[in-house]
Design a protein around this motif. Structure first.
Motif, mmCIF file in Angstrom:
data_model
loop_
_atom_site.group_PDB
_atom_site.id
_atom_site.type_symbol
_atom_site.label_atom_id
_atom_site.label_comp_id
_atom_site.label_asym_id
_atom_site.label_seq_id
_atom_site.Cartn_x
_atom_site.Cartn_y
_atom_site.Cartn_z
ATOM 1 N N MET A 1 0.842 -1.177 0.000
ATOM 2 C CA MET A 1 0.000 0.000 0.000
ATOM 3 C C MET A 1 0.885 1.237 0.000
ATOM 4 S SD MET A 1 -2.625 1.561 2.784
ATOM 5 C CE MET A 1 -4.120 0.976 2.073
ATOM 6 N N ILE A 2 0.466 2.190 -0.802
ATOM 7 C CA ILE A 2 1.164 3.467 -0.852
ATOM 8 C C ILE A 2 0.245 4.526 -0.252
ATOM 9 C CG2 ILE A 2 2.125 5.256 -2.340
ATOM 10 C CD1 ILE A 2 2.808 3.069 -4.350
ATOM 11 N N VAL A 3 0.800 5.316 0.668
ATOM 12 C CA VAL A 3 0.053 6.416 1.262
ATOM 13 C C VAL A 3 0.707 7.707 0.791
ATOM 14 C CG1 VAL A 3 -0.656 7.566 3.393
ATOM 15 C CG2 VAL A 3 -0.517 5.058 3.304
ATOM 16 N N GLY A 4 -0.081 8.545 0.152
ATOM 17 C CA GLY A 4 0.417 9.840 -0.306
ATOM 18 C C GLY A 4 -0.138 10.938 0.579
ATOM 19 N N VAL A 5 0.740 11.811 1.063
ATOM 20 C CA VAL A 5 0.323 12.920 1.900
ATOM 21 C C VAL A 5 0.576 14.207 1.127
ATOM 22 C CG1 VAL A 5 0.647 14.122 4.101
ATOM 23 C CG2 VAL A 5 0.926 11.624 3.981
ATOM 24 N N ALA A 6 -0.488 14.948 0.858
ATOM 25 C CA ALA A 6 -0.372 16.201 0.120
ATOM 26 C C ALA A 6 -1.457 17.148 0.626
ATOM 27 C CB ALA A 6 -0.509 15.966 -1.376
ATOM 28 N N ALA A 7 -1.073 18.367 0.952
ATOM 29 C CA ALA A 7 -2.000 19.324 1.558
ATOM 30 C C ALA A 7 -3.074 19.813 0.598
ATOM 31 C CB ALA A 7 -1.228 20.506 2.134
ATOM 32 N N SER A 8 -2.746 19.979 -0.657
ATOM 33 C CA SER A 8 -3.722 20.560 -1.581
ATOM 34 C C SER A 8 -4.324 19.500 -2.494
ATOM 35 C CB SER A 8 -3.077 21.649 -2.438
ATOM 36 O OG SER A 8 -2.255 21.077 -3.422
ATOM 37 N N THR A 9 -5.494 19.823 -2.992
ATOM 38 C CA THR A 9 -6.156 18.934 -3.945
ATOM 39 C C THR A 9 -5.291 18.748 -5.183
ATOM 40 O OG1 THR A 9 -8.297 19.706 -3.160
ATOM 41 C CG2 THR A 9 -8.262 18.600 -5.305
ATOM 42 N N ALA A 10 -4.674 19.834 -5.637
ATOM 43 C CA ALA A 10 -3.819 19.758 -6.826
ATOM 44 C C ALA A 10 -2.668 18.770 -6.613
ATOM 45 C CB ALA A 10 -3.265 21.141 -7.163
ATOM 46 N N GLU A 11 -2.066 18.794 -5.430
ATOM 47 C CA GLU A 11 -0.972 17.869 -5.148
ATOM 48 C C GLU A 11 -1.469 16.426 -5.070
ATOM 49 O OE1 GLU A 11 0.172 19.855 -1.552
ATOM 50 O OE2 GLU A 11 2.030 20.574 -2.459
ATOM 51 N N ARG A 12 -2.658 16.223 -4.472
ATOM 52 C CA ARG A 12 -3.210 14.865 -4.382
ATOM 53 C C ARG A 12 -3.561 14.321 -5.762
ATOM 54 N NH1 ARG A 12 -5.184 17.277 0.161
ATOM 55 N NH2 ARG A 12 -7.289 17.642 -0.659
ATOM 56 N N VAL A 13 -4.089 15.166 -6.625
ATOM 57 C CA VAL A 13 -4.397 14.744 -7.994
ATOM 58 C C VAL A 13 -3.109 14.343 -8.700
ATOM 59 C CG1 VAL A 13 -5.205 15.563 -10.256
ATOM 60 C CG2 VAL A 13 -6.544 16.031 -8.200
ATOM 61 N N ARG A 14 -2.065 15.146 -8.523
ATOM 62 C CA ARG A 14 -0.763 14.844 -9.135
ATOM 63 C C ARG A 14 -0.229 13.504 -8.626
ATOM 64 N NH1 ARG A 14 4.350 16.428 -7.342
ATOM 65 N NH2 ARG A 14 5.916 16.025 -8.905
ATOM 66 N N LEU A 15 -0.332 13.272 -7.315
ATOM 67 C CA LEU A 15 0.107 11.993 -6.746
ATOM 68 C C LEU A 15 -0.719 10.836 -7.294
ATOM 69 C CD1 LEU A 15 0.801 12.728 -2.970
ATOM 70 C CD2 LEU A 15 2.451 12.026 -4.712
ATOM 71 N N ALA A 16 -2.018 11.028 -7.424
ATOM 72 C CA ALA A 16 -2.877 9.970 -7.946
ATOM 73 C C ALA A 16 -2.455 9.588 -9.355
ATOM 74 C CB ALA A 16 -4.338 10.416 -7.924
ATOM 75 N N ARG A 17 -2.096 10.594 -10.146
ATOM 76 C CA ARG A 17 -1.643 10.305 -11.514
ATOM 77 C C ARG A 17 -0.315 9.565 -11.510
ATOM 78 N NH1 ARG A 17 -3.267 16.023 -14.059
ATOM 79 N NH2 ARG A 17 -5.404 15.503 -14.579
ATOM 80 N N LEU A 18 0.600 10.004 -10.632
ATOM 81 C CA LEU A 18 1.920 9.366 -10.580
ATOM 82 C C LEU A 18 1.851 7.942 -10.043
ATOM 83 C CD1 LEU A 18 4.088 12.297 -9.172
ATOM 84 C CD2 LEU A 18 4.239 11.307 -11.446
ATOM 85 N N LEU A 19 0.981 7.712 -9.070
ATOM 86 C CA LEU A 19 0.943 6.424 -8.377
ATOM 87 C C LEU A 19 -0.289 5.602 -8.718
ATOM 88 C CD1 LEU A 19 2.010 7.847 -4.906
ATOM 89 C CD2 LEU A 19 3.485 6.740 -6.600
ATOM 90 N N GLY A 20 -0.995 5.987 -9.777
ATOM 91 C CA GLY A 20 -2.246 5.340 -10.136
ATOM 92 C C GLY A 20 -2.148 3.852 -10.408
ATOM 93 N N GLY A 21 -0.987 3.348 -10.735
ATOM 94 C CA GLY A 21 -0.834 1.924 -11.019
ATOM 95 C C GLY A 21 -0.615 1.079 -9.779
ATOM 96 N N ALA A 22 -0.591 1.699 -8.602
ATOM 97 C CA ALA A 22 -0.348 0.954 -7.364
ATOM 98 C C ALA A 22 -1.535 0.046 -7.050
ATOM 99 C CB ALA A 22 -0.128 1.928 -6.210
#
Length: 158
Positions: free
Chosen positions: A1-22
């Motif tokens: 499991m990968i947990v991404g911590v990002a304060a803004s929605t924009a950062e979380r969207v970016r993380l989701a795109r980068l880590l979407g294959g997890a």
């Protein structure tokens, strides 16, 4: 499991795109949310931090002086600061993250609002108008410049 911590929605969207294959991905806005999750599941996380992305191009000096406080959602210019709404913060965060880059309406909408719906775009222009007013009231030497029919970018004020 990968947990991404990002304060803004924009950062979380970016993380989701980068880590979407997890296989399993949890995106949270702060470390407390992540801790609460692991306490509920009774598991101990292995913490890995990603290195900061190096700045490739030189950022124009006025833009480099503009600061965003992600925790408090404020924009700071020199010794003055103003509060931002979530939408204003996430929108400005996109522009500050890649100064000079033109963000298309669609990309901004996805990063800030989290979906593909563009509609007539008046909500985007409303956020831009409020941000321009706030930057001007701070006396910031930067502005949000519109690229007609394409999107927006952050430039030194002329």
């Amino acid at each position: 499991m990968i947990v991404g911590v990002a304060a803004s929605t924009a950062e979380r969207v970016r993380l989701a795109r980068l880590l979407g294959g997890a296989d399993a991905l949890l995106l949270v806005s702060n470390a407390e949310q992540a801790r609460a999750f692991f306490e509920l599941t009774g598991t101990a996380p292995r913490i890995v931090t990603a290195p900061e992305t190096p700045q490739i191009k030189a950022v124009p000096e006025p833009i480099a002086e503009l600061r965003l406080d992600v925790e408090r959602r404020v924009v700071r210019w020199k010794d003055r600061e103003l509060p931002l709404t979530r939408l204003e913060h996430d929108f400005l965060h996109c522009l500050v993250a890649e100064p000079g880059r033109v963000w298309t309406y669609q990309r901004l909408h996805h990063a800030v609002w989290g979906n593909e719906h563009l509609g007539h775009g008046s909500h985007i222009h409303s956020v831009v108008k409020r941000l321009r007013q706030k930057l001007a009231s701070l006396g910031a030497a930067v502005t949000i410049h519109a690229v007609r029919g394409v999107g927006f970018h952050l430039l030194p004020a002329t």
